[in-house]
Design a protein around this motif. Structure first.
Motif, PDB file in Angstrom:
ATOM      1  N   LYS A 156       5.310 -25.292  -9.830  1.00  0.00           N
ATOM      2  CA  LYS A 156       4.324 -24.596  -8.998  1.00  0.00           C
ATOM      3  C   LYS A 156       3.248 -25.609  -8.648  1.00  0.00           C
ATOM      4  N   LYS A 158      -0.379 -26.139  -6.875  1.00  0.00           N
ATOM      5  CA  LYS A 158      -1.555 -25.455  -6.348  1.00  0.00           C
ATOM      6  C   LYS A 158      -2.087 -26.229  -5.147  1.00  0.00           C
ATOM      7  N   ASP A 189       1.294 -22.375  -4.565  1.00  0.00           N
ATOM      8  CA  ASP A 189       0.342 -21.273  -4.754  1.00  0.00           C
ATOM      9  C   ASP A 189      -1.008 -21.696  -4.187  1.00  0.00           C
ATOM     10  N   ASN A 191      -3.780 -19.494  -3.822  1.00  0.00           N
ATOM     11  CA  ASN A 191      -4.906 -18.683  -4.327  1.00  0.00           C
ATOM     12  C   ASN A 191      -5.892 -18.298  -3.220  1.00  0.00           C
ATOM     13  N   GLU A 215       2.738 -18.692  -2.222  1.00  0.00           N
ATOM     14  CA  GLU A 215       2.115 -17.588  -2.955  1.00  0.00           C
ATOM     15  C   GLU A 215       0.666 -17.449  -2.499  1.00  0.00           C
ATOM     16  N   ASP A 240      -0.115 -12.352  -4.756  1.00  0.00           N
ATOM     17  CA  ASP A 240      -0.554 -12.362  -6.152  1.00  0.00           C
ATOM     18  C   ASP A 240      -1.877 -11.594  -6.243  1.00  0.00           C
ATOM     19  N   GLU A 241      -2.967 -12.221  -5.806  1.00  0.00           N
ATOM     20  CA  GLU A 241      -4.268 -11.546  -5.853  1.00  0.00           C
ATOM     21  C   GLU A 241      -4.244 -10.244  -5.034  1.00  0.00           C
ATOM     22  N   ASN A 264       3.735 -11.296  -7.308  1.00  0.00           N
ATOM     23  CA  ASN A 264       3.554 -11.894  -8.622  1.00  0.00           C
ATOM     24  C   ASN A 264       2.903 -10.856  -9.539  1.00  0.00           C
ATOM     25  N   LYS A 266       1.362  -9.705 -13.130  1.00  0.00           N
ATOM     26  CA  LYS A 266       0.773 -10.229 -14.367  1.00  0.00           C
ATOM     27  C   LYS A 266       0.379  -9.042 -15.240  1.00  0.00           C
TER      28      LYS A 266
HETATM   29 MG   LIG Z   1      -1.079 -17.112  -8.110  1.00  0.00          MG
END
Ligand SMILES: [Mg+2]
Length: 352
Positions: A156, A158, A189, A191, A215, A240-241, A264, A266
């Motif tokens: 992964k 970032k 990813d 973010n 992502e 994700d978020e 994703n 969590k």
């Molecule tokens: Mg993420």
């Protein structure tokens, strides 16, 4: 049952920088739920973004109130979850309790949780190792230090650097050669660090490198733009978020169309193993791919997720591998790029 809460500060071996911040250390809580001589362990790791407050300050206020659990039996997991959700307890605490109750159940029956869920014999997906935002040479050094663990199959990376797309491209190009010699699989990813135009451009730029998917390229709250991007992007888009729990999946799906290609999940975002399984079922129903991820979890939180990881497509449970002082031991074993439960009852984790 009895509840005891222990608090630890966990430090990262290598600080992890992503588009929103740099993580160096975090406070976490270990819940111990005891009943009839058996103790279930659960973990609470904080997170905070876009007004979703599971910060340590928000979490620790609730700890004294959790004495209310003492009137329940560990077999009343659903009743407990309903009550805590009604009270507005943050999802990371719900997760800590849900994980401990699953551990308690497995230990009581003498079965690993994955076996109890009928998952024995299912293959485990690859677990990604994460490389944070950095200058190109430091990023390559981090890749090489990860390889001291042994071979891996999935990276992964970032991106979404505050220094802009040129910085993202320089770092990715520096990593690309090394990645090709170790594995063919890599995903990115962001973010929420790009806008729609940047994400569209970067998907085209990254595709020739064999990147699997992007992502969370856009910020939470921009789900309409995320859906537009998903239709035109050169790479699949994962949320994700933008996807905390089942209600968010419903928000991402418009009519017959899903507004992204994967999510994703969590445990800290959704509130535990039971809700994660509900999300997996709902996501599969909408043809969404599923990843299981983590925050600054110890081996305890990541092992809890590993027990259900054979139900998903990708796994990103590497945070414990980057801790200097994990208070927990045993648990799932990182082996040639996969995180595999150890066959002991419950989660199979010990804690100091
Ligand atoms: Mg993420």
């Amino acid at each position: 049952m009895q509840i005891d809460i222990d608090i630890y500060t966990v430090k990262k071996l290598v600080p992890l920088r992503f588009s929103q911040k740099v993580e160096v250390s975090d406070q976490i809580a270990i819940f111990r739920l005891s009943h009839e001589g058996v103790t279930g362990l659960g973990e609470v790791a904080p997170f905070r973004y876009y007004g979703i407050d599971n910060s340590w300050t928000a979490l620790e206020k609730w700890f004294p109130r959790l004495k209310l659990l003492e009137e329940f039996s560990p077999l009343q997991r659903v009743l407990i979850d309903n009550k805590l959700r009604k009270l507005g307890v943050p999802s990371a605490i719900l997760a800590g309790i849900d994980i401990a109750l699953h551990d308690w159940m497995g230990k009581s029956l003498g079965l690993p949780l994955c076996d109890l869920l009928g998952l024995q014999g299912m293959p485990y997906p690859d677990t990604s190792l994460t490389i944070g935002i950095n200058d190109p040479s430091a990023a390559v050094a981090r890749l090489n230090s990860w390889l001291e663990l042994g071979p891996t199959r999935l990276w992964k990376i970032k991106l979404g650097s505050p220094d802009g797309l040129d910085a993202d491209k320089s770092m990715f190009e520096a990593l690309a050669d090394s990645i090709q010699t170790t594995t063919t699989k890599v995903y990115v990813d962001v973010n929420g660090g790009w806008n729609q135009e940047q994400a569209f451009h970067m998907a085209e730029w990254l595709k020739p490198f064999g990147v699997l998917f992007l992502e969370q390229p856009l910020a939470r709250g921009e789900e309409t733009q995320l859906a537009e991007l998903s239709e035109t992007s050169a790479l699949p888009i994962y949320a994700d978020e933008s996807c905390l729990h089942t209600d968010d999946i419903r928000g991402l799906v418009r009519g017959a169309k899903a507004g992204c290609h994967g999510i994703n999940i969590k445990l800290m975002k959704c509130g535990g193993i039971a809700e994660a399984i509900r999300m997996i079922v709902l996501a599969k129903h909408h043809n969404l791919k599923v990843m299981l991820g983590c925050f600054s979890n110890t081996i305890l939180g990541n092992t809890a997720a590993a027990h259900i990881s054979s139900l998903v497509d990708y796994v990103d449970l590497d945070s414990h591998l980057n801790l200097v002082n994990d208070p927990c031991t045993d648990g799932a074993v990182w082996s040639a790029g996969r995180l595999i439960p150890n066959g002991l009852p419950g989660l199979g984790v010990s804690c100091l």
